[in-house]
Design an enzyme around this catalytic site. Structure first.
Site, mmCIF file in Angstrom:
data_model
loop_
_atom_site.group_PDB
_atom_site.id
_atom_site.type_symbol
_atom_site.label_atom_id
_atom_site.label_comp_id
_atom_site.label_asym_id
_atom_site.label_seq_id
_atom_site.Cartn_x
_atom_site.Cartn_y
_atom_site.Cartn_z
ATOM 1 N N SER A 64 -7.287 -26.015 31.740
ATOM 2 C CA SER A 64 -7.112 -27.417 31.339
ATOM 3 C C SER A 64 -6.179 -28.192 32.265
ATOM 4 C CB SER A 64 -6.614 -27.496 29.890
ATOM 5 O OG SER A 64 -7.633 -27.042 29.026
ATOM 6 N N LYS A 104 -5.523 -23.745 16.386
ATOM 7 C CA LYS A 104 -6.256 -24.973 16.053
ATOM 8 C C LYS A 104 -6.195 -25.310 14.562
ATOM 9 C CE LYS A 104 -9.386 -24.592 19.972
ATOM 10 N NZ LYS A 104 -10.765 -24.622 20.457
ATOM 11 N N ASP A 125 -14.275 -30.267 20.493
ATOM 12 C CA ASP A 125 -15.075 -29.103 20.900
ATOM 13 C C ASP A 125 -16.566 -29.324 20.660
ATOM 14 O OD1 ASP A 125 -12.966 -27.539 21.804
ATOM 15 O OD2 ASP A 125 -12.540 -26.751 19.805
ATOM 16 N N ASN A 159 -23.745 -13.739 11.441
ATOM 17 C CA ASN A 159 -22.432 -13.142 11.682
ATOM 18 C C ASN A 159 -22.403 -11.706 11.183
ATOM 19 O OD1 ASN A 159 -19.753 -13.496 12.696
ATOM 20 N ND2 ASN A 159 -18.993 -13.437 10.584
ATOM 21 N N ARG A 160 -21.548 -10.901 11.851
ATOM 22 C CA ARG A 160 -21.379 -9.494 11.472
ATOM 23 C C ARG A 160 -20.937 -9.411 10.013
ATOM 24 N NH1 ARG A 160 -17.094 -6.712 15.361
ATOM 25 N NH2 ARG A 160 -15.796 -8.183 14.225
#
Ligand code: ATR
Length: 264
Positions: free
Chosen positions: A17, A66, A100, A149-150
């Site tokens: 960044s 976050k 994002d 997802n797992r």
């Protein structure tokens, strides 16, 4: 004196960044100084406050803070509320945003050059990275969004927050094909790939890994299967541009910066 910004995370030493924002500032003639702050895992809020009190104007927030950043901001954008995560703080008005999702969408439109509108999308993972992009994918008009997802319960809980998304485990994926498969798991960081059924990645698939700076087993498998493959460097540059715009009111060109980072 230049207006000061930084990326805060842990670890943060390898963040690209600062280089990206320095390029944006140079290209747009903005006088900013952008650094990096490694906050202790148990002392994110004090590190943010220290930077603010020392005159800092804003922060980019990266892993693993976050969600804490989201809790810290007095005002939050709609997209931050949807993601329950903040990656951009503007101190003037204690405003938290999440760029994002729009970063991913813009990478598809500007760099990958594959419109998401009308596409069937399989999103792998249900952690912070996946959470940050579900709302934006739906808003971009995807025809179908499945989250695999797992830990199936986590995918179901995430999908339940977004009308239009559905969820399952990897073993329930079956033979249905998808136009786009996005890897938002952290498997690649450990040298692993999500356990996709054979044939899921093929010549008509775009495989996208949100990780950048390394060739993940997911992308290697995609290429081997004849799929088109893209890493997440474009998403990083695009989310940075949106943060820059939030702070400075100026939208920098992203393609020259991405080309420079790719060394082309
Ligand atoms: P991030 O913020 O990067 O998304 P996270 O919140 O820790 O990090 O989430 C990591 C994601 O990668 C999760 O979806 C995790 O699956 P689980 O919820 O089942 O733990 C997924 N993940 C990590 N390693 C994986 C692997 N080897 N195979 C498949 N999924 C994996």
């Amino acid at each position: 004196m230049s207006d000061r910004y930084a990326v805060i995370g842990n670890p943060v030493a390898h963040s690209r960044s600062p280089a990206i924002h320095a390029e944006f500032a140079r290209a747009t003639g903005q006088d900013i100084d952008y650094g990096r702050i490694e906050a202790p895992l148990d002392a994110f809020a004090p590190a943010v406050e220290r930077f603010r009190l020392s005159g800092g104007k804003g922060l980019n927030v990266t892993l693993p803070f976050k969600h804490e950043a989201f809790q810290l901001c007095a005002r939050r954008s709609e997209r931050a509320l949807l993601a329950q995560a903040v990656n951009t703080i503007r101190f003037d008005d204690s405003y938290g945003d999440n760029t994002d999702g729009i970063g991913l969408i813009r990478d598809f439109s500007q760099n990958v050059k594959l419109p998401l509108n009308g596409k069937s999308v399989l999103l792998l993972g249900a952690g912070g990275a996946a959470q940050g992009v579900v709302g934006a994918l739906l808003e971009a008009g995807v025809a179908r969004l499945v989250i695999a997802n797992r830990t199936v319960a986590k995918a179901k809980a995430l999908a339940a927050r977004f009308p239009g998304a559905s969820a399952c485990g990897y073993d329930a994926l079956g033979s249905e094909g998808f136009d786009i498969v996005i890897n938002a798991t952290s498997a690649g960081l450990a040298g692993a790939a999500p356990p996709l059924p054979d044939g899921m990645l093929n010549k008509s698939t775009l495989a996208y890994d949100m990780v950048y700076g390394r060739d993940t087993p997911f992308l290697a498998a995609a290429r081997k299967a004849g799929a088109r493959a893209s890493d997440g460097l474009g998403m990083l540059v695009e989310q940075a541009a949106e943060s820059f715009f939030l702070w400075r009111g100026v939208r920098p060109a992203t393609q020259p910066v991405l080309a420079k980072l790719r060394g082309s």
